[in-house]
Write an enzyme that holds these catalytic residues in place. Sequence first.
Site, PDB file in Angstrom:
ATOM      1  N   CYS A  36      37.310   0.571  15.394  1.00  0.00           N
ATOM      2  CA  CYS A  36      37.038  -0.667  14.642  1.00  0.00           C
ATOM      3  C   CYS A  36      37.813  -1.872  15.079  1.00  0.00           C
ATOM      4  CB  CYS A  36      37.594  -0.527  13.368  1.00  0.00           C
ATOM      5  SG  CYS A  36      36.896   0.962  12.382  1.00  0.00           S
ATOM      6  N   CYS A 317      46.177  14.563  44.278  1.00  0.00           N
ATOM      7  CA  CYS A 317      45.672  14.304  45.485  1.00  0.00           C
ATOM      8  C   CYS A 317      46.059  12.835  46.104  1.00  0.00           C
ATOM      9  CB  CYS A 317      44.159  14.431  45.733  1.00  0.00           C
ATOM     10  SG  CYS A 317      43.310  13.623  44.181  1.00  0.00           S
TER      11      CYS A 317
END
Length: 368
Positions: A36, A317
Amino acid sequence: MNNLPPVSEMRRAFLQGDATYDGVFFTGVRTTGIFCRPSCKARKPRPENVEFFASPRDAAFSGYRPCKRCRPLDADGRPPRWVQGLLERLDADPTSRIRAADLRAAGIDPARARRYFLKHYGMTFQAYCRARRLADAFQLIKGGATVSDTAVDTGFESESGFRAAFARSFGTIPSGAVATDTVALDWIASPVGPLVAGATSEGLCLLEFSDRRMLEAQLKTLRRRLAMPLVPGRNRWLDTLRGQLEEYFGGRRQSFDLPLVIRGTPFQERVWRTLLTIPYGEAWSYQDVARKIGQPTATRATGTANGMNRIAIVIPCHRVVNADGRMGGYGGGLWRKQYLLDLERGQAATPLRAPDASAASTSGAASS
Protein backbone atom coordinates in the site's frame (compact mmCIF):
# COMPACT_ATOMS: atom_id res chain seq x y z
CA MET A 1 16.40 -0.45 3.34
CA ASN A 2 18.67 1.91 1.39
CA ASN A 3 17.28 5.27 0.26
CA LEU A 4 14.44 4.96 2.78
CA PRO A 5 13.62 6.99 5.91
CA PRO A 6 14.31 5.36 9.30
CA VAL A 7 12.04 2.41 10.04
CA SER A 8 10.58 4.15 13.08
CA GLU A 9 9.57 7.13 10.94
CA MET A 10 8.03 4.94 8.23
CA ARG A 11 6.04 3.02 10.83
CA ARG A 12 4.75 6.29 12.29
CA ALA A 13 3.82 7.65 8.86
CA PHE A 14 2.03 4.45 7.85
CA LEU A 15 0.11 4.04 11.10
CA GLN A 16 -0.98 7.69 10.95
CA GLY A 17 -1.81 7.60 7.23
CA ASP A 18 0.62 10.43 6.50
CA ALA A 19 0.05 11.33 2.82
CA THR A 20 3.22 13.45 2.70
CA TYR A 21 5.16 10.17 2.48
CA ASP A 22 3.26 8.85 -0.55
CA GLY A 23 5.84 7.98 -3.19
CA VAL A 24 8.68 8.02 -0.64
CA PHE A 25 8.09 4.44 0.48
CA PHE A 26 5.55 1.61 0.18
CA THR A 27 4.40 -0.87 2.79
CA GLY A 28 3.98 -4.62 2.39
CA VAL A 29 1.62 -6.37 4.81
CA ARG A 30 2.83 -9.91 5.41
CA THR A 31 -0.49 -11.24 6.68
CA THR A 32 -2.41 -10.21 3.54
CA GLY A 33 0.31 -10.22 0.85
CA ILE A 34 -0.73 -6.70 -0.19
CA PHE A 35 1.34 -3.51 -0.51
CA CYS A 36 0.00 0.00 0.00
CA ARG A 37 0.77 3.69 0.02
CA PRO A 38 1.47 5.20 3.48
CA SER A 39 -1.85 7.10 3.25
CA CYS A 40 -3.95 3.97 2.66
CA LYS A 41 -7.25 4.14 4.55
CA ALA A 42 -7.51 0.39 5.07
CA ARG A 43 -7.31 -1.03 8.58
CA LYS A 44 -3.74 -0.82 9.85
CA PRO A 45 -1.95 -4.12 10.62
CA ARG A 46 0.31 -4.82 13.57
CA PRO A 47 3.74 -3.16 13.07
CA GLU A 48 5.59 -6.50 13.11
CA ASN A 49 3.58 -7.61 10.07
CA VAL A 50 4.75 -4.71 7.90
CA GLU A 51 7.86 -4.31 5.76
CA PHE A 52 8.92 -1.33 3.65
CA PHE A 53 9.98 -0.83 0.04
CA ALA A 54 11.40 2.02 -1.97
CA SER A 55 9.22 1.39 -5.03
CA PRO A 56 6.15 -0.55 -6.21
CA ARG A 57 8.47 -2.72 -8.29
CA ASP A 58 10.46 -3.80 -5.25
CA ALA A 59 7.24 -4.66 -3.43
CA ALA A 60 5.84 -6.59 -6.39
CA PHE A 61 9.05 -8.57 -6.78
CA SER A 62 8.86 -9.49 -3.12
CA GLY A 63 5.56 -11.26 -3.74
CA TYR A 64 3.06 -8.55 -2.79
CA ARG A 65 -0.09 -7.61 -4.70
CA PRO A 66 -1.12 -3.95 -5.07
CA CYS A 67 -3.86 -2.73 -2.77
CA LYS A 68 -7.15 -2.17 -4.60
CA ARG A 69 -8.08 0.66 -2.26
CA CYS A 70 -5.06 2.99 -2.42
CA ARG A 71 -3.80 1.78 -5.85
CA PRO A 72 -0.04 2.10 -5.22
CA LEU A 73 0.79 1.18 -8.82
CA ASP A 74 -0.65 4.49 -9.93
CA ALA A 75 2.56 6.08 -8.65
CA ASP A 76 5.49 6.86 -10.94
CA GLY A 77 7.38 3.77 -12.07
CA ARG A 78 4.29 1.57 -12.26
CA PRO A 79 4.27 -1.44 -14.62
CA PRO A 80 2.96 -0.87 -18.16
CA ARG A 81 -0.79 -0.29 -18.20
CA TRP A 82 -1.51 -3.56 -19.99
CA VAL A 83 0.48 -5.53 -17.38
CA GLN A 84 -1.30 -3.71 -14.58
CA GLY A 85 -4.61 -4.67 -16.14
CA LEU A 86 -3.65 -8.34 -16.27
CA LEU A 87 -2.48 -8.37 -12.66
CA GLU A 88 -5.66 -6.63 -11.52
CA ARG A 89 -7.73 -9.15 -13.47
CA LEU A 90 -5.95 -12.02 -11.73
CA ASP A 91 -6.28 -10.35 -8.34
CA ALA A 92 -10.02 -9.97 -8.91
CA ASP A 93 -10.40 -13.64 -9.90
CA PRO A 94 -7.32 -15.85 -9.38
CA THR A 95 -9.25 -18.82 -10.80
CA SER A 96 -9.85 -17.15 -14.18
CA ARG A 97 -8.38 -18.69 -17.31
CA ILE A 98 -6.90 -16.02 -19.57
CA ARG A 99 -6.04 -17.74 -22.84
CA ALA A 100 -4.13 -16.45 -25.86
CA ALA A 101 -7.39 -15.59 -27.61
CA ASP A 102 -8.45 -13.54 -24.56
CA LEU A 103 -5.17 -11.64 -24.64
CA ARG A 104 -5.56 -10.87 -28.35
CA ALA A 105 -9.13 -9.72 -27.76
CA ALA A 106 -7.75 -7.30 -25.17
CA GLY A 107 -5.18 -6.01 -27.67
CA ILE A 108 -2.22 -7.79 -26.05
CA ASP A 109 0.20 -9.89 -28.08
CA PRO A 110 0.51 -13.26 -26.25
CA ALA A 111 4.22 -13.39 -27.12
CA ARG A 112 4.68 -9.99 -25.49
CA ALA A 113 2.95 -11.19 -22.32
CA ARG A 114 5.08 -14.32 -22.33
CA ARG A 115 8.33 -12.35 -22.62
CA TYR A 116 7.36 -9.86 -19.93
CA PHE A 117 6.36 -12.48 -17.37
CA LEU A 118 9.42 -14.61 -18.15
CA LYS A 119 11.70 -11.63 -17.52
CA HIS A 120 9.98 -10.23 -14.43
CA TYR A 121 8.41 -13.29 -12.80
CA GLY A 122 10.58 -16.17 -14.03
CA MET A 123 7.74 -18.01 -15.81
CA THR A 124 5.38 -17.48 -18.73
CA PHE A 125 2.07 -15.72 -18.17
CA GLN A 126 0.10 -18.94 -18.66
CA ALA A 127 2.42 -20.83 -16.29
CA TYR A 128 2.02 -18.04 -13.75
CA CYS A 129 -1.78 -18.32 -13.86
CA ARG A 130 -1.76 -22.12 -13.66
CA ALA A 131 0.89 -22.28 -10.93
CA ARG A 132 -0.93 -19.75 -8.81
CA ARG A 133 -4.18 -21.71 -9.09
CA LEU A 134 -2.54 -25.05 -8.40
CA ALA A 135 -0.47 -23.64 -5.55
CA ASP A 136 -3.72 -22.57 -3.88
CA ALA A 137 -5.10 -26.05 -4.48
CA PHE A 138 -1.98 -27.61 -3.00
CA GLN A 139 -2.35 -25.65 0.22
CA LEU A 140 -6.08 -26.40 0.41
CA ILE A 141 -5.45 -30.12 0.12
CA LYS A 142 -2.69 -29.99 2.71
CA GLY A 143 -5.20 -28.26 4.98
CA GLY A 144 -7.66 -31.14 4.64
CA ALA A 145 -10.05 -29.95 1.91
CA THR A 146 -11.62 -32.64 -0.27
CA VAL A 147 -10.55 -33.04 -3.90
CA SER A 148 -14.02 -32.22 -5.23
CA ASP A 149 -14.33 -29.03 -3.13
CA THR A 150 -10.82 -27.97 -4.08
CA ALA A 151 -11.48 -28.45 -7.79
CA VAL A 152 -14.49 -26.12 -7.58
CA ASP A 153 -12.82 -23.57 -5.30
CA THR A 154 -9.79 -23.25 -7.62
CA GLY A 155 -11.80 -22.72 -10.79
CA PHE A 156 -11.61 -26.06 -12.60
CA GLU A 157 -14.62 -27.02 -14.69
CA SER A 158 -14.47 -30.66 -13.61
CA GLU A 159 -12.86 -32.82 -10.96
CA SER A 160 -11.18 -34.94 -13.64
CA GLY A 161 -9.69 -31.83 -15.24
CA PHE A 162 -8.37 -30.76 -11.85
CA ARG A 163 -6.84 -34.19 -11.21
CA ALA A 164 -5.10 -34.18 -14.61
CA ALA A 165 -3.75 -30.64 -14.22
CA PHE A 166 -2.60 -31.37 -10.68
CA ALA A 167 -0.75 -34.51 -11.79
CA ARG A 168 0.99 -32.63 -14.64
CA SER A 169 2.28 -29.94 -12.30
CA PHE A 170 2.98 -31.90 -9.13
CA GLY A 171 3.75 -35.36 -10.45
CA THR A 172 1.20 -36.96 -8.16
CA ILE A 173 -2.56 -37.34 -7.80
CA PRO A 174 -4.24 -34.82 -5.44
CA SER A 175 -4.65 -37.34 -2.63
CA GLY A 176 -0.88 -37.77 -2.58
CA ALA A 177 -0.16 -34.04 -2.19
CA VAL A 178 0.68 -34.24 1.49
CA ALA A 179 3.75 -36.31 0.64
CA THR A 180 4.76 -34.10 -2.31
CA ASP A 181 7.45 -31.44 -2.11
CA THR A 182 7.71 -28.37 -4.33
CA VAL A 183 10.12 -25.51 -4.92
CA ALA A 184 8.44 -22.45 -3.41
CA LEU A 185 9.41 -19.28 -5.30
CA ASP A 186 9.41 -15.84 -3.72
CA TRP A 187 10.68 -12.39 -4.66
CA ILE A 188 12.95 -10.47 -2.29
CA ALA A 189 13.86 -6.78 -2.60
CA SER A 190 17.51 -5.85 -2.04
CA PRO A 191 19.93 -2.95 -2.59
CA VAL A 192 21.11 -4.70 -5.77
CA GLY A 193 17.62 -5.17 -7.17
CA PRO A 194 14.88 -7.78 -6.79
CA LEU A 195 15.99 -11.36 -6.21
CA VAL A 196 14.14 -14.57 -7.07
CA ALA A 197 14.53 -17.13 -4.29
CA GLY A 198 13.48 -20.77 -4.20
CA ALA A 199 13.41 -23.36 -1.44
CA THR A 200 12.14 -26.87 -0.87
CA SER A 201 11.17 -28.25 2.52
CA GLU A 202 14.84 -29.24 2.90
CA GLY A 203 16.46 -25.87 2.27
CA LEU A 204 17.42 -23.09 -0.13
CA CYS A 205 17.99 -24.13 -3.75
CA LEU A 206 17.80 -20.84 -5.69
CA LEU A 207 18.79 -17.19 -5.30
CA GLU A 208 19.13 -15.28 -8.55
CA PHE A 209 18.88 -11.73 -9.83
CA SER A 210 15.46 -11.38 -11.43
CA ASP A 211 16.81 -9.64 -14.53
CA ARG A 212 19.58 -12.12 -15.26
CA ARG A 213 19.36 -13.48 -18.79
CA MET A 214 20.11 -17.01 -17.58
CA LEU A 215 17.24 -17.04 -15.10
CA GLU A 216 14.86 -18.95 -17.38
CA ALA A 217 17.51 -21.59 -18.09
CA GLN A 218 18.38 -21.82 -14.40
CA LEU A 219 14.74 -22.42 -13.49
CA LYS A 220 14.43 -25.18 -16.08
CA THR A 221 17.64 -26.81 -14.86
CA LEU A 222 16.50 -26.59 -11.26
CA ARG A 223 13.18 -28.26 -12.01
CA ARG A 224 14.96 -31.05 -13.89
CA ARG A 225 17.61 -31.57 -11.21
CA LEU A 226 15.16 -31.68 -8.33
CA ALA A 227 12.29 -33.33 -10.24
CA MET A 228 9.89 -30.94 -8.53
CA PRO A 229 7.44 -28.29 -9.74
CA LEU A 230 8.20 -24.61 -9.15
CA VAL A 231 5.26 -22.68 -7.70
CA PRO A 232 4.81 -19.21 -6.16
CA GLY A 233 4.86 -19.43 -2.37
CA ARG A 234 6.82 -19.06 0.86
CA ASN A 235 8.22 -21.42 3.45
CA ARG A 236 10.36 -21.21 6.57
CA TRP A 237 13.67 -21.26 4.68
CA LEU A 238 12.63 -18.34 2.49
CA ASP A 239 11.55 -16.42 5.57
CA THR A 240 14.92 -17.17 7.20
CA LEU A 241 16.76 -16.11 4.05
CA ARG A 242 14.89 -12.81 3.95
CA GLY A 243 16.04 -11.93 7.46
CA GLN A 244 19.62 -13.03 6.89
CA LEU A 245 19.88 -11.06 3.64
CA GLU A 246 18.71 -7.94 5.46
CA GLU A 247 21.46 -8.48 8.04
CA TYR A 248 24.03 -9.14 5.30
CA PHE A 249 23.25 -5.98 3.37
CA GLY A 250 23.16 -4.07 6.66
CA GLY A 251 26.72 -5.18 7.43
CA ARG A 252 25.63 -7.32 10.38
CA ARG A 253 26.13 -10.79 8.88
CA GLN A 254 29.19 -12.37 7.25
CA SER A 255 27.89 -15.88 6.60
CA PHE A 256 24.57 -17.62 6.07
CA ASP A 257 23.44 -20.50 8.26
CA LEU A 258 20.55 -22.16 6.48
CA PRO A 259 20.53 -25.54 4.73
CA LEU A 260 21.35 -25.57 1.01
CA VAL A 261 20.00 -27.94 -1.62
CA ILE A 262 22.87 -28.10 -4.12
CA ARG A 263 22.31 -30.11 -7.30
CA GLY A 264 24.66 -30.21 -10.27
CA THR A 265 27.33 -32.36 -11.83
CA PRO A 266 29.91 -33.76 -9.39
CA PHE A 267 32.43 -31.19 -10.68
CA GLN A 268 30.01 -28.29 -10.29
CA GLU A 269 29.10 -29.33 -6.78
CA ARG A 270 32.76 -29.48 -5.78
CA VAL A 271 33.29 -25.96 -7.12
CA TRP A 272 30.19 -24.58 -5.41
CA ARG A 273 31.06 -26.13 -2.05
CA THR A 274 34.57 -24.72 -2.35
CA LEU A 275 33.14 -21.25 -2.95
CA LEU A 276 31.52 -21.52 0.48
CA THR A 277 35.00 -21.62 2.05
CA ILE A 278 36.13 -18.25 0.65
CA PRO A 279 36.35 -15.92 3.67
CA TYR A 280 34.11 -12.86 3.89
CA GLY A 281 35.88 -9.79 2.54
CA GLU A 282 38.41 -11.78 0.50
CA ALA A 283 38.65 -12.71 -3.17
CA TRP A 284 40.19 -15.78 -4.76
CA SER A 285 41.19 -16.24 -8.38
CA TYR A 286 39.69 -18.92 -10.60
CA GLN A 287 43.09 -20.61 -10.43
CA ASP A 288 42.87 -20.60 -6.63
CA VAL A 289 39.51 -22.37 -6.76
CA ALA A 290 40.80 -24.90 -9.30
CA ARG A 291 43.73 -25.72 -7.02
CA LYS A 292 41.45 -26.04 -4.00
CA ILE A 293 39.39 -28.73 -5.74
CA GLY A 294 42.57 -30.57 -6.73
CA GLN A 295 42.42 -29.77 -10.45
CA PRO A 296 44.86 -26.88 -11.01
CA THR A 297 44.59 -27.09 -14.81
CA ALA A 298 40.79 -26.82 -14.83
CA THR A 299 40.64 -23.03 -14.56
CA ARG A 300 38.26 -22.55 -17.49
CA ALA A 301 35.94 -25.33 -16.34
CA THR A 302 36.01 -23.83 -12.85
CA GLY A 303 34.93 -20.48 -14.28
CA THR A 304 32.07 -22.11 -16.16
CA ALA A 305 30.88 -23.93 -13.03
CA ASN A 306 31.17 -20.68 -11.09
CA GLY A 307 28.86 -19.03 -13.61
CA MET A 308 26.28 -21.81 -13.25
CA ASN A 309 25.89 -21.28 -9.50
CA ARG A 310 22.16 -20.96 -8.78
CA ILE A 311 22.47 -19.62 -5.21
CA ALA A 312 24.08 -16.20 -5.61
CA ILE A 313 25.45 -14.27 -2.61
CA VAL A 314 24.89 -17.19 -0.20
CA ILE A 315 27.29 -19.28 -2.28
CA PRO A 316 29.68 -16.35 -2.87
CA CYS A 317 30.64 -16.69 -6.52
CA HIS A 318 31.14 -12.90 -6.50
CA ARG A 319 34.34 -13.47 -4.48
CA VAL A 320 36.10 -15.03 -7.48
CA VAL A 321 38.18 -12.70 -9.68
CA ASN A 322 40.76 -12.93 -12.44
CA ALA A 323 44.38 -13.75 -11.63
CA ASP A 324 45.35 -10.09 -12.17
CA GLY A 325 42.79 -8.94 -9.61
CA ARG A 326 40.23 -7.65 -12.10
CA MET A 327 36.63 -8.63 -11.47
CA GLY A 328 36.13 -10.77 -14.58
CA GLY A 329 32.56 -11.76 -15.43
CA TYR A 330 29.44 -11.92 -13.29
CA GLY A 331 26.01 -13.17 -14.29
CA GLY A 332 24.24 -10.37 -12.42
CA GLY A 333 26.40 -7.63 -13.96
CA LEU A 334 29.78 -6.29 -12.86
CA TRP A 335 28.17 -3.38 -11.04
CA ARG A 336 26.56 -5.86 -8.65
CA LYS A 337 29.79 -7.78 -8.19
CA GLN A 338 31.59 -4.54 -7.34
CA TYR A 339 28.86 -3.59 -4.88
CA LEU A 340 29.02 -6.94 -3.07
CA LEU A 341 32.82 -6.90 -2.86
CA ASP A 342 32.80 -3.31 -1.59
CA LEU A 343 30.12 -4.12 0.94
CA GLU A 344 32.18 -6.97 2.36
CA ARG A 345 35.26 -4.76 2.49
CA GLY A 346 33.35 -2.07 4.35
CA GLN A 347 33.40 0.33 1.41
CA ALA A 348 29.77 0.32 0.20
CA ALA A 349 28.06 3.37 1.67
CA THR A 350 25.27 3.91 -0.87
CA PRO A 351 23.18 1.59 -3.03
CA LEU A 352 24.19 1.11 -6.64
CA ARG A 353 21.94 0.72 -9.64
CA ALA A 354 22.66 -0.72 -13.06
CA PRO A 355 23.68 2.04 -15.50
CA ASP A 356 21.15 0.64 -17.97
CA ALA A 357 19.01 -2.42 -18.53
CA SER A 358 21.60 -4.24 -20.61
CA ALA A 359 24.27 -3.80 -17.95
CA ALA A 360 21.94 -5.22 -15.33
CA SER A 361 21.33 -8.37 -17.31
CA THR A 362 24.81 -9.07 -18.63
CA SER A 363 25.39 -12.77 -18.39
CA GLY A 364 28.89 -14.19 -18.03
CA ALA A 365 29.05 -17.39 -20.00
CA ALA A 366 32.23 -18.64 -18.36
CA SER A 367 32.12 -16.98 -14.99
CA SER A 368 29.74 -15.67 -12.39
